[in-house]
Design a protein around this motif. Sequence first.
Motif, PDB file in Angstrom:
ATOM      1  N   SER A  50      -0.406  -5.526 -10.625  1.00  0.00           N
ATOM      2  CA  SER A  50       0.910  -5.656  -9.995  1.00  0.00           C
ATOM      3  C   SER A  50       1.461  -7.040 -10.325  1.00  0.00           C
ATOM      4  O   SER A  50       0.692  -7.975 -10.617  1.00  0.00           O
ATOM      5  N   ALA A  51       2.755  -7.174 -10.227  1.00  0.00           N
ATOM      6  CA  ALA A  51       3.383  -8.485 -10.444  1.00  0.00           C
ATOM      7  C   ALA A  51       2.839  -9.493  -9.435  1.00  0.00           C
ATOM      8  O   ALA A  51       2.612 -10.661  -9.755  1.00  0.00           O
ATOM      9  N   ALA A  52       2.607  -9.011  -8.212  1.00  0.00           N
ATOM     10  CA  ALA A  52       2.146  -9.901  -7.146  1.00  0.00           C
ATOM     11  C   ALA A  52       0.768 -10.487  -7.464  1.00  0.00           C
ATOM     12  O   ALA A  52       0.544 -11.698  -7.334  1.00  0.00           O
ATOM     13  N   ASN A  53      -0.148  -9.630  -7.895  1.00  0.00           N
ATOM     14  CA  ASN A  53      -1.500 -10.116  -8.205  1.00  0.00           C
ATOM     15  C   ASN A  53      -1.461 -11.023  -9.434  1.00  0.00           C
ATOM     16  O   ASN A  53      -2.104 -12.067  -9.487  1.00  0.00           O
ATOM     17  N   LYS A  54      -0.649 -10.617 -10.401  1.00  0.00           N
ATOM     18  CA  LYS A  54      -0.564 -11.371 -11.653  1.00  0.00           C
ATOM     19  C   LYS A  54      -0.039 -12.784 -11.434  1.00  0.00           C
ATOM     20  O   LYS A  54      -0.469 -13.732 -12.068  1.00  0.00           O
ATOM     21  N   SER A  55       0.909 -12.915 -10.527  1.00  0.00           N
ATOM     22  CA  SER A  55       1.555 -14.218 -10.358  1.00  0.00           C
ATOM     23  C   SER A  55       0.963 -15.052  -9.228  1.00  0.00           C
ATOM     24  O   SER A  55       1.457 -16.139  -8.941  1.00  0.00           O
ATOM     25  N   LYS A  56      -0.116 -14.565  -8.610  1.00  0.00           N
ATOM     26  CA  LYS A  56      -0.684 -15.305  -7.473  1.00  0.00           C
ATOM     27  C   LYS A  56      -1.198 -16.688  -7.893  1.00  0.00           C
ATOM     28  O   LYS A  56      -1.026 -17.674  -7.174  1.00  0.00           O
ATOM     29  N   ASN A  71      -7.958  -9.829   4.552  1.00  0.00           N
ATOM     30  CA  ASN A  71      -6.709  -9.079   4.614  1.00  0.00           C
ATOM     31  C   ASN A  71      -5.976  -9.219   3.280  1.00  0.00           C
ATOM     32  O   ASN A  71      -5.088 -10.060   3.129  1.00  0.00           O
ATOM     33  N   PRO A  72      -6.352  -8.385   2.305  1.00  0.00           N
ATOM     34  CA  PRO A  72      -5.791  -8.522   0.953  1.00  0.00           C
ATOM     35  C   PRO A  72      -4.263  -8.474   0.917  1.00  0.00           C
ATOM     36  O   PRO A  72      -3.625  -9.214   0.169  1.00  0.00           O
ATOM     37  N   LYS A  73      -3.666  -7.611   1.733  1.00  0.00           N
ATOM     38  CA  LYS A  73      -2.203  -7.457   1.688  1.00  0.00           C
ATOM     39  C   LYS A  73      -1.479  -8.657   2.269  1.00  0.00           C
ATOM     40  O   LYS A  73      -0.311  -8.901   1.967  1.00  0.00           O
ATOM     41  N   LYS A  74      -2.180  -9.393   3.119  1.00  0.00           N
ATOM     42  CA  LYS A  74      -1.592 -10.609   3.653  1.00  0.00           C
ATOM     43  C   LYS A  74      -1.717 -11.740   2.634  1.00  0.00           C
ATOM     44  O   LYS A  74      -0.801 -12.551   2.460  1.00  0.00           O
ATOM     45  N   TYR A  75      -2.862 -11.777   1.961  1.00  0.00           N
ATOM     46  CA  TYR A  75      -3.123 -12.853   1.000  1.00  0.00           C
ATOM     47  C   TYR A  75      -2.289 -12.681  -0.268  1.00  0.00           C
ATOM     48  O   TYR A  75      -1.804 -13.652  -0.833  1.00  0.00           O
ATOM     49  N   ILE A  76      -2.154 -11.416  -0.699  1.00  0.00           N
ATOM     50  CA  ILE A  76      -1.295 -11.113  -1.858  1.00  0.00           C
ATOM     51  C   ILE A  76      -0.317 -10.016  -1.456  1.00  0.00           C
ATOM     52  O   ILE A  76      -0.558  -8.821  -1.685  1.00  0.00           O
ATOM     53  N   PRO A  77       0.801 -10.400  -0.836  1.00  0.00           N
ATOM     54  CA  PRO A  77       1.795  -9.388  -0.454  1.00  0.00           C
ATOM     55  C   PRO A  77       2.283  -8.659  -1.713  1.00  0.00           C
ATOM     56  O   PRO A  77       2.643  -9.307  -2.694  1.00  0.00           O
ATOM     57  N   GLY A  78       2.223  -7.332  -1.676  1.00  0.00           N
ATOM     58  CA  GLY A  78       2.645  -6.564  -2.849  1.00  0.00           C
ATOM     59  C   GLY A  78       1.489  -6.133  -3.731  1.00  0.00           C
ATOM     60  O   GLY A  78       1.700  -5.459  -4.743  1.00  0.00           O
ATOM     61  N   THR A  79       0.261  -6.495  -3.362  1.00  0.00           N
ATOM     62  CA  THR A  79      -0.893  -6.022  -4.157  1.00  0.00           C
ATOM     63  C   THR A  79      -0.948  -4.505  -4.146  1.00  0.00           C
ATOM     64  O   THR A  79      -0.558  -3.861  -3.165  1.00  0.00           O
ATOM     65  N   LYS A  80      -1.434  -3.943  -5.240  1.00  0.00           N
ATOM     66  CA  LYS A  80      -1.621  -2.489  -5.265  1.00  0.00           C
ATOM     67  C   LYS A  80      -3.060  -2.102  -4.932  1.00  0.00           C
ATOM     68  O   LYS A  80      -3.433  -0.941  -5.036  1.00  0.00           O
ATOM     69  N   MET A  81      -3.867  -3.077  -4.542  1.00  0.00           N
ATOM     70  CA  MET A  81      -5.226  -2.743  -4.080  1.00  0.00           C
ATOM     71  C   MET A  81      -5.135  -2.100  -2.700  1.00  0.00           C
ATOM     72  O   MET A  81      -4.639  -2.709  -1.763  1.00  0.00           O
ATOM     73  N   VAL A  82      -5.582  -0.855  -2.622  1.00  0.00           N
ATOM     74  CA  VAL A  82      -5.532  -0.126  -1.361  1.00  0.00           C
ATOM     75  C   VAL A  82      -6.844  -0.374  -0.616  1.00  0.00           C
ATOM     76  O   VAL A  82      -7.847   0.291  -0.834  1.00  0.00           O
ATOM     77  N   PHE A  83      -6.839  -1.375   0.200  1.00  0.00           N
ATOM     78  CA  PHE A  83      -8.057  -1.770   0.903  1.00  0.00           C
ATOM     79  C   PHE A  83      -7.672  -2.559   2.150  1.00  0.00           C
ATOM     80  O   PHE A  83      -6.955  -3.555   2.059  1.00  0.00           O
ATOM     81  N   ALA A  84      -8.151  -2.097   3.294  1.00  0.00           N
ATOM     82  CA  ALA A  84      -7.701  -2.677   4.561  1.00  0.00           C
ATOM     83  C   ALA A  84      -8.255  -4.071   4.804  1.00  0.00           C
ATOM     84  O   ALA A  84      -7.665  -4.868   5.532  1.00  0.00           O
ATOM     85  N   GLY A  85      -9.397  -4.373   4.209  1.00  0.00           N
ATOM     86  CA  GLY A  85     -10.012  -5.672   4.452  1.00  0.00           C
ATOM     87  C   GLY A  85     -11.287  -5.542   5.249  1.00  0.00           C
ATOM     88  O   GLY A  85     -11.574  -4.496   5.838  1.00  0.00           O
ATOM     89  N   LEU A  86     -12.059  -6.609   5.239  1.00  0.00           N
ATOM     90  CA  LEU A  86     -13.328  -6.664   5.964  1.00  0.00           C
ATOM     91  C   LEU A  86     -13.182  -7.692   7.068  1.00  0.00           C
ATOM     92  O   LEU A  86     -13.108  -8.892   6.812  1.00  0.00           O
ATOM     93  N   LYS A  87     -13.128  -7.211   8.302  1.00  0.00           N
ATOM     94  CA  LYS A  87     -12.847  -8.113   9.419  1.00  0.00           C
ATOM     95  C   LYS A  87     -14.047  -9.000   9.762  1.00  0.00           C
ATOM     96  O   LYS A  87     -13.880 -10.098  10.275  1.00  0.00           O
ATOM     97  N   LYS A  88     -15.245  -8.505   9.498  1.00  0.00           N
ATOM     98  CA  LYS A  88     -16.429  -9.266   9.907  1.00  0.00           C
ATOM     99  C   LYS A  88     -16.771 -10.356   8.895  1.00  0.00           C
ATOM    100  O   LYS A  88     -17.029 -10.071   7.723  1.00  0.00           O
ATOM    101  N   ALA A  89     -16.797 -11.592   9.382  1.00  0.00           N
ATOM    102  CA  ALA A  89     -17.066 -12.735   8.510  1.00  0.00           C
ATOM    103  C   ALA A  89     -18.436 -12.619   7.837  1.00  0.00           C
ATOM    104  O   ALA A  89     -18.581 -12.954   6.655  1.00  0.00           O
ATOM    105  N   ASP A  90     -19.429 -12.130   8.578  1.00  0.00           N
ATOM    106  CA  ASP A  90     -20.764 -12.042   7.962  1.00  0.00           C
ATOM    107  C   ASP A  90     -20.801 -10.988   6.864  1.00  0.00           C
ATOM    108  O   ASP A  90     -21.471 -11.169   5.845  1.00  0.00           O
ATOM    109  N   GLU A  91     -20.045  -9.921   7.007  1.00  0.00           N
ATOM    110  CA  GLU A  91     -19.965  -8.913   5.931  1.00  0.00           C
ATOM    111  C   GLU A  91     -19.334  -9.518   4.680  1.00  0.00           C
ATOM    112  O   GLU A  91     -19.773  -9.250   3.563  1.00  0.00           O
ATOM    113  N   ARG A  92     -18.290 -10.306   4.875  1.00  0.00           N
ATOM    114  CA  ARG A  92     -17.638 -10.940   3.721  1.00  0.00           C
ATOM    115  C   ARG A  92     -18.590 -11.937   3.048  1.00  0.00           C
ATOM    116  O   ARG A  92     -18.681 -11.986   1.830  1.00  0.00           O
ATOM    117  N   ALA A  93     -19.291 -12.706   3.854  1.00  0.00           N
ATOM    118  CA  ALA A  93     -20.230 -13.685   3.290  1.00  0.00           C
ATOM    119  C   ALA A  93     -21.341 -12.978   2.511  1.00  0.00           C
ATOM    120  O   ALA A  93     -21.710 -13.404   1.405  1.00  0.00           O
TER     121      ALA A  93
END
Length: 105
Positions: A50-56, A71-93
């Motif tokens: 997407s233009a959004a991901n490309k220009s980040k 929160n991918p859509k918050k970090y890159i508004p307009g991303t075409k990655m369909v993914f809600a995000g991982l709320k748990k910090a330990d899961e992300r780590a």
Amino acid sequence: PAGDYEKGKKVYKQRCLQCHVVDSTATKTGPTLYGVIGRTSGTVPGFDYSAANKSKGVVWTRETLFEYLLNPKKYIPGTKMVFAGLKKADERADLIKYIEVECSK
Ligand code: HEM
């Protein structure tokens, strides 16, 4: 948190693998994550971003991935990655630990 490789592997398989490989340069729905650590966003050759991901213009590191994956859509508004995000910090780590180790192979 440092992150647990084995736990991260499970998260990866459940949440990411359907769209991203991490052990080769293959493209699925998403660009390969092999080598993602240290890479500038939107730069896998031949992937139709997407233009959004490309220009980040962010470099993917432990820290930026940690924030993006919350929160991918918050970090890159307009991303075409369909993914809600991982709320748990330990899961992300854990997940980032797994990706780091795979990228270093
Ligand atoms: C983009 C990671 C889940 C589809 C990205 C990027 C990262 C990433 C780091 C940016 C790549 C770059 O700038 O080169 C992850 C991780 C996931 C995950 C760690 C699991 C927690 C998913 C899922 C899908 C998906 C489930 C498909 C349903 C995509 C697509 C892009 C992308 C299509 C390109 C976005 C764009 O061009 O706007 N992902 N992802 N990802 N991901 Fe994911």
